[in-house]
Design a protein around this motif. Structure first.
Motif, PDB file in Angstrom:
ATOM      1  N   THR A 187     -29.293  47.467 103.558  1.00  0.00           N
ATOM      2  CA  THR A 187     -29.501  46.367 102.956  1.00  0.00           C
ATOM      3  C   THR A 187     -29.541  46.017 101.942  1.00  0.00           C
ATOM      4  OG1 THR A 187     -30.852  48.752 101.771  1.00  0.00           O
ATOM      5  CG2 THR A 187     -31.699  47.883 103.972  1.00  0.00           C
ATOM      6  N   LEU A 188     -28.355  46.886 101.401  1.00  0.00           N
ATOM      7  CA  LEU A 188     -27.431  46.192  99.529  1.00  0.00           C
ATOM      8  C   LEU A 188     -26.540  44.729  99.462  1.00  0.00           C
ATOM      9  CD1 LEU A 188     -26.232  49.714  98.802  1.00  0.00           C
ATOM     10  CD2 LEU A 188     -28.480  48.601  98.368  1.00  0.00           C
ATOM     11  N   GLY A 189     -25.901  44.814 100.600  1.00  0.00           N
ATOM     12  CA  GLY A 189     -25.309  43.772 100.689  1.00  0.00           C
ATOM     13  C   GLY A 189     -25.829  42.045 100.796  1.00  0.00           C
ATOM     14  N   GLN A 190     -25.273  41.314 100.087  1.00  0.00           N
ATOM     15  CA  GLN A 190     -26.139  40.192  99.253  1.00  0.00           C
ATOM     16  C   GLN A 190     -25.424  38.692 100.236  1.00  0.00           C
ATOM     17  OE1 GLN A 190     -27.146  39.348  95.328  1.00  0.00           O
ATOM     18  NE2 GLN A 190     -27.640  42.127  95.364  1.00  0.00           N
ATOM     19  N   PRO A 191     -25.344  38.048 100.930  1.00  0.00           N
ATOM     20  CA  PRO A 191     -24.623  37.060 101.523  1.00  0.00           C
ATOM     21  C   PRO A 191     -24.411  35.954 100.262  1.00  0.00           C
ATOM     22  CG  PRO A 191     -27.185  36.264 101.941  1.00  0.00           C
ATOM     23  CD  PRO A 191     -26.547  37.859 101.438  1.00  0.00           C
ATOM     24  N   VAL A 192     -22.342  35.666 100.829  1.00  0.00           N
ATOM     25  CA  VAL A 192     -22.075  35.085  99.113  1.00  0.00           C
ATOM     26  C   VAL A 192     -20.790  34.566  99.782  1.00  0.00           C
ATOM     27  CG1 VAL A 192     -20.384  36.676  98.611  1.00  0.00           C
ATOM     28  CG2 VAL A 192     -21.131  35.223  97.137  1.00  0.00           C
TER      29      VAL A 192
ATOM     30  N   LYS B 180     -20.052  39.682 101.362  1.00  0.00           N
ATOM     31  CA  LYS B 180     -20.848  40.182 101.420  1.00  0.00           C
ATOM     32  C   LYS B 180     -20.571  40.701  99.698  1.00  0.00           C
ATOM     33  CE  LYS B 180     -23.789  41.286 104.977  1.00  0.00           C
ATOM     34  NZ  LYS B 180     -24.952  40.414 105.098  1.00  0.00           N
ATOM     35  N   LEU B 181     -21.878  41.158  98.731  1.00  0.00           N
ATOM     36  CA  LEU B 181     -21.418  41.011  97.619  1.00  0.00           C
ATOM     37  C   LEU B 181     -21.723  42.045  97.193  1.00  0.00           C
ATOM     38  CD1 LEU B 181     -21.103  39.892  94.656  1.00  0.00           C
ATOM     39  CD2 LEU B 181     -22.960  39.141  94.666  1.00  0.00           C
ATOM     40  N   TYR B 182     -21.929  43.031  96.255  1.00  0.00           N
ATOM     41  CA  TYR B 182     -22.598  44.689  95.923  1.00  0.00           C
ATOM     42  C   TYR B 182     -23.078  44.502  94.834  1.00  0.00           C
ATOM     43  CZ  TYR B 182     -21.837  45.436 101.139  1.00  0.00           C
ATOM     44  OH  TYR B 182     -21.968  44.973 102.111  1.00  0.00           O
ATOM     45  N   GLU B 183     -24.352  44.503  94.009  1.00  0.00           N
ATOM     46  CA  GLU B 183     -24.022  45.444  92.860  1.00  0.00           C
ATOM     47  C   GLU B 183     -24.432  46.853  92.487  1.00  0.00           C
ATOM     48  OE1 GLU B 183     -26.799  42.616  90.446  1.00  0.00           O
ATOM     49  OE2 GLU B 183     -27.468  41.706  92.650  1.00  0.00           O
TER      50      GLU B 183
ATOM     51  N   LYS C  58     -22.933  37.237  86.466  1.00  0.00           N
ATOM     52  CA  LYS C  58     -23.185  36.945  87.959  1.00  0.00           C
ATOM     53  C   LYS C  58     -23.010  35.585  88.158  1.00  0.00           C
ATOM     54  CE  LYS C  58     -26.083  38.569  91.493  1.00  0.00           C
ATOM     55  NZ  LYS C  58     -26.616  39.143  92.739  1.00  0.00           N
TER      56      LYS C  58
ATOM     57  N   VAL D  54     -20.195  34.539  91.374  1.00  0.00           N
ATOM     58  CA  VAL D  54     -20.339  33.629  92.384  1.00  0.00           C
ATOM     59  C   VAL D  54     -19.762  32.282  92.459  1.00  0.00           C
ATOM     60  CG1 VAL D  54     -22.448  32.448  94.099  1.00  0.00           C
ATOM     61  CG2 VAL D  54     -22.303  35.011  92.774  1.00  0.00           C
TER      62      VAL D  54
END
Length: 314
Positions: A112-117, A125-128, A163, A167
């Motif tokens: 659930t952590l990966g944000q599409p980029v 995938k973007l991870y914070e 951020k 991006v």
């Protein structure tokens, strides 16, 4: 003496099973246009955001930047390509979480952590990872058998503020086609380890590893695109591993002839270990061979180690 190694044969990108030649360059100043130009054309380019100060690339980095925000807050940005899956997203994210003082996540939570980029027109995938004193914002993308890591590390408030800029930077990345290289029969260099060398688990950043003299020393083999950061940054990386101060010039380095041309040899001795390293630079990537361990074992196996490197076919 110039220790840049010139090889005329085109070879396959070893360990990745692909046949694209990639050359990388770090821009020396912020480019004014969406497609920055530099002294040497390269198939990977980017638009450097305002306030990002280009730094000398080293180790496995092909680009490095420094940011300074309010009250002197700082952050570091890097671009690092590694062959294959480079350990996988799950292990890398947990490694970053550990670096900022966060507990590891389970595979279920990780999903659930990966944000599409968007990176260079393709999905990533973007991870914070937000810690109390440091945060990491990192994007991962696999392209043609190479995993690309784009990472910002620094003061939490500055990383959060940057951020959107980060991006936008990812979207500005451009990869250009490069001429194909002739593949080798196996897709990786062909080597013949001496009798007595035992195969060992290669680990995250290695292509191959052998133990020598019953484990008293080890031979590590790794590779990186382009020039791998250059000769001296890698020599100083090895010196750091032995607890030695960085060298300021190439004094003491030697060259040997290999099946692929001339290669650079570095020898060093620390208080607890010794090291013999060889750097073989090909047109598209660099190969690193390192014999390290007990000083007696390294000395006893130095000759066969160098002969092994000389005979590797790419």
């Amino acid at each position: 003496m110039n220790f840049r190694i010139l090889i005329t044969a085109a070879v396959l990108l070893a360990g990745c099973g692909r046949n694209d030649i990639n050359v990388y360059i770090v821009p020396k100043e912020a480019p004014p246009a969406p497609e920055p130009t530099t002294a040497n054309a390269a198939p990977v380019r980017w638009v450097t955001p305002a306030g990002w100060e280009p730094q000398q690339a080293g180790d496995f980095r092909v680009a490095s930047f420094k940011l300074t925000g309010a009250a002197g807050a700082q952050a570091d940005v890097s671009i690092v390509p590694l062959p294959g899956e480079a350990g996988g997203d799950f292990s890398n994210v947990n490694r970053w979480r550990n670096q900022v003082g966060l507990p590891p996540v389970s595979e279920t939570d990780f999903a659930t952590l990966g944000q599409p980029v968007e990176i260079a027109g393709q999905p990533g995938k973007l991870y914070e990872q937000d810690g109390e004193s440091s945060s990491i914002l990192a994007a991962i993308q696999v392209r043609d058998g190479t995993t690309w890591f784009y990472k910002m590390t620094g003061a939490p408030a500055l990383v959060t503020e940057q951020k959107p800029v980060f991006v936008a930077f990812l979207k500005s990345i451009q990869f250009q086609a490069a001429p194909a290289a002739a593949p080798s029969a196996e897709g990786t260099p062909q080597w013949n380890p001496p009798a007595g060398w035992a195969v060992a688990p290669a680990g995250q950043f290695l292509v191959a590893k052998f133990t020598v003299a019953g484990g008293a020393a080890a031979v590590n083999i790794s590779t990186a695109p382009g020039d791998g950061g250059g000769v001296m940054p890698n020599v100083n990386r090895w010196r750091k591993q032995l607890g030695l101060e960085p060298a300021t010039d190439a004094t003491g380095l030697q060259e040997i002839e290999t099946a692929a041309g001339r290669a650079t040899v570095a020898e060093m001795n620390g208080e607890k270990a010794a090291l013999v390293g060889v750097i073989v630079a090909l047109p598209d990537r660099a190969w690193f061979y390192k014999l390290m361990g007990d000083a007696g074992a390294v000395s006893a196996h130095k000759a066969e180690f160098l002969q092994f490197v000389r005979e590797v076919k790419y």
